[in-house]
Design a protein around this motif. Sequence first.
Motif, PDB file in Angstrom:
ATOM      1  N   MET A   1       0.815  -1.223   0.000  1.00  0.00           N
ATOM      2  CA  MET A   1       0.000   0.000   0.000  1.00  0.00           C
ATOM      3  C   MET A   1       0.842   1.264   0.000  1.00  0.00           C
ATOM      4  O   MET A   1       0.393   2.322  -0.450  1.00  0.00           O
ATOM      5  N   PHE A   2       2.043   1.170   0.536  1.00  0.00           N
ATOM      6  CA  PHE A   2       2.789   2.386   0.873  1.00  0.00           C
ATOM      7  C   PHE A   2       3.156   3.220  -0.348  1.00  0.00           C
ATOM      8  O   PHE A   2       2.917   4.428  -0.395  1.00  0.00           O
ATOM      9  N   ARG A   3       3.743   2.574  -1.353  1.00  0.00           N
ATOM     10  CA  ARG A   3       4.213   3.352  -2.510  1.00  0.00           C
ATOM     11  C   ARG A   3       3.087   4.009  -3.301  1.00  0.00           C
ATOM     12  O   ARG A   3       3.218   5.181  -3.685  1.00  0.00           O
ATOM     13  N   PRO A   4       1.958   3.338  -3.580  1.00  0.00           N
ATOM     14  CA  PRO A   4       0.894   4.008  -4.332  1.00  0.00           C
ATOM     15  C   PRO A   4       0.352   5.256  -3.641  1.00  0.00           C
ATOM     16  O   PRO A   4      -0.143   6.164  -4.314  1.00  0.00           O
ATOM     17  N   VAL A   5       0.446   5.306  -2.317  1.00  0.00           N
ATOM     18  CA  VAL A   5      -0.089   6.461  -1.592  1.00  0.00           C
ATOM     19  C   VAL A   5       0.957   7.564  -1.448  1.00  0.00           C
ATOM     20  O   VAL A   5       0.674   8.739  -1.699  1.00  0.00           O
ATOM     21  N   PHE A   6       2.175   7.194  -1.059  1.00  0.00           N
ATOM     22  CA  PHE A   6       3.167   8.217  -0.720  1.00  0.00           C
ATOM     23  C   PHE A   6       4.118   8.545  -1.873  1.00  0.00           C
ATOM     24  O   PHE A   6       4.423   9.710  -2.101  1.00  0.00           O
ATOM     25  N   CYS A   7       4.612   7.554  -2.561  1.00  0.00           N
ATOM     26  CA  CYS A   7       5.651   7.826  -3.555  1.00  0.00           C
ATOM     27  C   CYS A   7       5.813   6.627  -4.475  1.00  0.00           C
ATOM     28  O   CYS A   7       6.476   5.654  -4.116  1.00  0.00           O
ATOM     29  N   ARG A   8       5.233   6.676  -5.641  1.00  0.00           N
ATOM     30  CA  ARG A   8       5.226   5.515  -6.546  1.00  0.00           C
ATOM     31  C   ARG A   8       6.618   5.109  -7.004  1.00  0.00           C
ATOM     32  O   ARG A   8       6.858   3.947  -7.323  1.00  0.00           O
ATOM     33  N   LEU A   9       7.542   6.050  -7.080  1.00  0.00           N
ATOM     34  CA  LEU A   9       8.872   5.758  -7.595  1.00  0.00           C
ATOM     35  C   LEU A   9       9.857   5.332  -6.513  1.00  0.00           C
ATOM     36  O   LEU A   9      11.025   5.101  -6.813  1.00  0.00           O
ATOM     37  N   MET A  10       9.409   5.248  -5.289  1.00  0.00           N
ATOM     38  CA  MET A  10      10.273   4.773  -4.215  1.00  0.00           C
ATOM     39  C   MET A  10      10.649   3.316  -4.470  1.00  0.00           C
ATOM     40  O   MET A  10       9.849   2.528  -4.974  1.00  0.00           O
ATOM     41  N   SER A  11      11.871   2.945  -4.115  1.00  0.00           N
ATOM     42  CA  SER A  11      12.283   1.552  -4.294  1.00  0.00           C
ATOM     43  C   SER A  11      11.528   0.655  -3.324  1.00  0.00           C
ATOM     44  O   SER A  11      11.073   1.088  -2.262  1.00  0.00           O
ATOM     45  N   PHE A  12      11.409  -0.614  -3.694  1.00  0.00           N
ATOM     46  CA  PHE A  12      10.720  -1.565  -2.825  1.00  0.00           C
ATOM     47  C   PHE A  12      11.463  -1.714  -1.499  1.00  0.00           C
ATOM     48  O   PHE A  12      10.857  -1.876  -0.442  1.00  0.00           O
ATOM     49  N   ARG A  13      12.782  -1.633  -1.539  1.00  0.00           N
ATOM     50  CA  ARG A  13      13.577  -1.747  -0.311  1.00  0.00           C
ATOM     51  C   ARG A  13      13.230  -0.631   0.664  1.00  0.00           C
ATOM     52  O   ARG A  13      13.012  -0.871   1.851  1.00  0.00           O
ATOM     53  N   SER A  14      13.161   0.604   0.173  1.00  0.00           N
ATOM     54  CA  SER A  14      12.833   1.726   1.047  1.00  0.00           C
ATOM     55  C   SER A  14      11.407   1.618   1.571  1.00  0.00           C
ATOM     56  O   SER A  14      11.137   1.920   2.737  1.00  0.00           O
ATOM     57  N   ALA A  15      10.486   1.189   0.697  1.00  0.00           N
ATOM     58  CA  ALA A  15       9.105   1.009   1.149  1.00  0.00           C
ATOM     59  C   ALA A  15       9.035  -0.052   2.241  1.00  0.00           C
ATOM     60  O   ALA A  15       8.288   0.093   3.219  1.00  0.00           O
ATOM     61  N   MET A  16       9.827  -1.116   2.113  1.00  0.00           N
ATOM     62  CA  MET A  16       9.888  -2.159   3.142  1.00  0.00           C
ATOM     63  C   MET A  16      10.387  -1.587   4.463  1.00  0.00           C
ATOM     64  O   MET A  16       9.813  -1.837   5.530  1.00  0.00           O
TER      65      MET A  16
ATOM     66  N   TRP B   1       8.353  11.601   9.603  1.00  0.00           N
ATOM     67  CA  TRP B   1       9.690  12.120   9.899  1.00  0.00           C
ATOM     68  C   TRP B   1      10.670  11.741   8.795  1.00  0.00           C
ATOM     69  O   TRP B   1      11.450  12.563   8.320  1.00  0.00           O
ATOM     70  N   VAL B   2      10.627  10.481   8.357  1.00  0.00           N
ATOM     71  CA  VAL B   2      11.547  10.015   7.321  1.00  0.00           C
ATOM     72  C   VAL B   2      11.321  10.782   6.024  1.00  0.00           C
ATOM     73  O   VAL B   2      12.271  11.259   5.394  1.00  0.00           O
ATOM     74  N   LEU B   3      10.074  10.913   5.608  1.00  0.00           N
ATOM     75  CA  LEU B   3       9.778  11.526   4.316  1.00  0.00           C
ATOM     76  C   LEU B   3      10.089  13.015   4.301  1.00  0.00           C
ATOM     77  O   LEU B   3      10.561  13.546   3.290  1.00  0.00           O
ATOM     78  N   THR B   4       9.839  13.708   5.410  1.00  0.00           N
ATOM     79  CA  THR B   4      10.189  15.135   5.445  1.00  0.00           C
ATOM     80  C   THR B   4      11.697  15.322   5.509  1.00  0.00           C
ATOM     81  O   THR B   4      12.230  16.287   4.966  1.00  0.00           O
ATOM     82  N   ARG B   5      12.409  14.396   6.139  1.00  0.00           N
ATOM     83  CA  ARG B   5      13.869  14.454   6.152  1.00  0.00           C
ATOM     84  C   ARG B   5      14.416  14.335   4.735  1.00  0.00           C
ATOM     85  O   ARG B   5      15.449  14.919   4.400  1.00  0.00           O
TER      86      ARG B   5
ATOM     87  N   PHE C   1      14.147  -0.420  11.067  1.00  0.00           N
ATOM     88  CA  PHE C   1      14.439   0.930  11.536  1.00  0.00           C
ATOM     89  C   PHE C   1      15.944   1.195  11.571  1.00  0.00           C
ATOM     90  O   PHE C   1      16.405   2.277  11.203  1.00  0.00           O
ATOM     91  N   VAL C   2      16.732   0.198  11.994  1.00  0.00           N
ATOM     92  CA  VAL C   2      18.186   0.354  12.017  1.00  0.00           C
ATOM     93  C   VAL C   2      18.700   0.583  10.597  1.00  0.00           C
ATOM     94  O   VAL C   2      19.522   1.473  10.345  1.00  0.00           O
ATOM     95  N   SER C   3      18.205  -0.201   9.651  1.00  0.00           N
ATOM     96  CA  SER C   3      18.611  -0.036   8.260  1.00  0.00           C
ATOM     97  C   SER C   3      18.165   1.311   7.707  1.00  0.00           C
ATOM     98  O   SER C   3      18.896   1.976   6.963  1.00  0.00           O
ATOM     99  N   LEU C   4      16.966   1.734   8.093  1.00  0.00           N
ATOM    100  CA  LEU C   4      16.423   2.998   7.607  1.00  0.00           C
ATOM    101  C   LEU C   4      17.239   4.187   8.101  1.00  0.00           C
ATOM    102  O   LEU C   4      17.526   5.123   7.344  1.00  0.00           O
TER     103      LEU C   4
END
Length: 363
Positions: free
Chosen positions: A77-92, A118-122, A325-328
């Motif tokens: 669900m995450f990419r279609p709502v927030f950012c379609r071009l985000m990589s699957f790894r980042s969405a995970m 917080w992540v997206l505004t950063r 979260f550590v990876s993020l």
Amino acid sequence: MPSSTTSDPSGLPAELDLRSLRRRALQVIAILGGVGLAALLMPGLGELRSKLADAAWGWLALAVVLEALSGMSYVLMFRPVFCRLMSFRSAMEISWSELGMGSLVPASGIGGLALGAWVLTRDGMTPEHVAERSVAFFLLKSSVNFVAVAILGVVMFAGVGPHESVLLTLLPAAMSVLLIAAVLGIPRLGPGAEPGPGAGRVRRGVSRGRAVLIDGVAAAITIARRRDPLLLLGAFGYWAFDNAVLWATLHAFHVSVPLTVVLMGYLIGQLGGLLPIPGGVGGIDGGLIGTLVVYGAPAAGTAAAVLAYRVVLFWLPLLAGAVAFVSLKRAIDHPGRPDLCREATTPRTAAPAAAATSAGSSA
């Protein structure tokens, strides 16, 4: 929206720093431990203890797998709502971090969305866009529950499953339809009058909240009309697999109830998660047990099943979310990871390129 107060050099909001999260985790573990000790030691709960000792571990293992599938549906669900071009790894990473946060913070996952904000505004997405899409995401994720109850209530009243009264079938269905209609009507309210220069902080906050809510509902309607397959699959899967976790834990304790009762009890019981209790522990549990018992499920077996359900819903997202979260945190601002949010923000190289173009034109 992330807080301006930070507690570490990376800019992590104070309410989301590691010390605060550890404290919340200990609180929830203590509550779960207390519930478990009460079940094991308190007199008069012999039947419940017997049910816990007689658990079918294969069904509990299936519940863990189903919860993992529910989490992966959240990722879809995450990419279609927030950012379609985000990589699957980042969405995970962002999605599982949010789910892990949801294990610690009450209010049905809203706390997890604060971490994603917080992540997206950063990464450069505007706070207004993040707030709007966070509202849209929450509504789209929750809408499946209410649509399901509206359909189930009518179906159960028509005679599918056990015979139930109007109060337990048509009333929940009617309330769901009214709530859906009310949400869809929010954009018609309009932004309202702008607060004047001398307006107080509360009035400005109310005005801003109203605008974010209206924009978020409008965004949810627009996104839903796209009929994005990943969004539809993710929203349905998140709801269906989470229901299936409860279904599996009921079977683990030899509680057999019609699927319609599991589905109807799920939403009504989940409303307890809106209570301001760490991780929703106690609110969701009591709501689920009470609702399922009202629909005819046996009390002792249902209590054992719901306790197991809550343990699965706490530990799996928490452990997977901690790793994510550590990876993020390592990925944020890393030059090799410019993929966190490319769609709704100006690329990091755009400004220098524009400046170079302008200089060439001037020459």
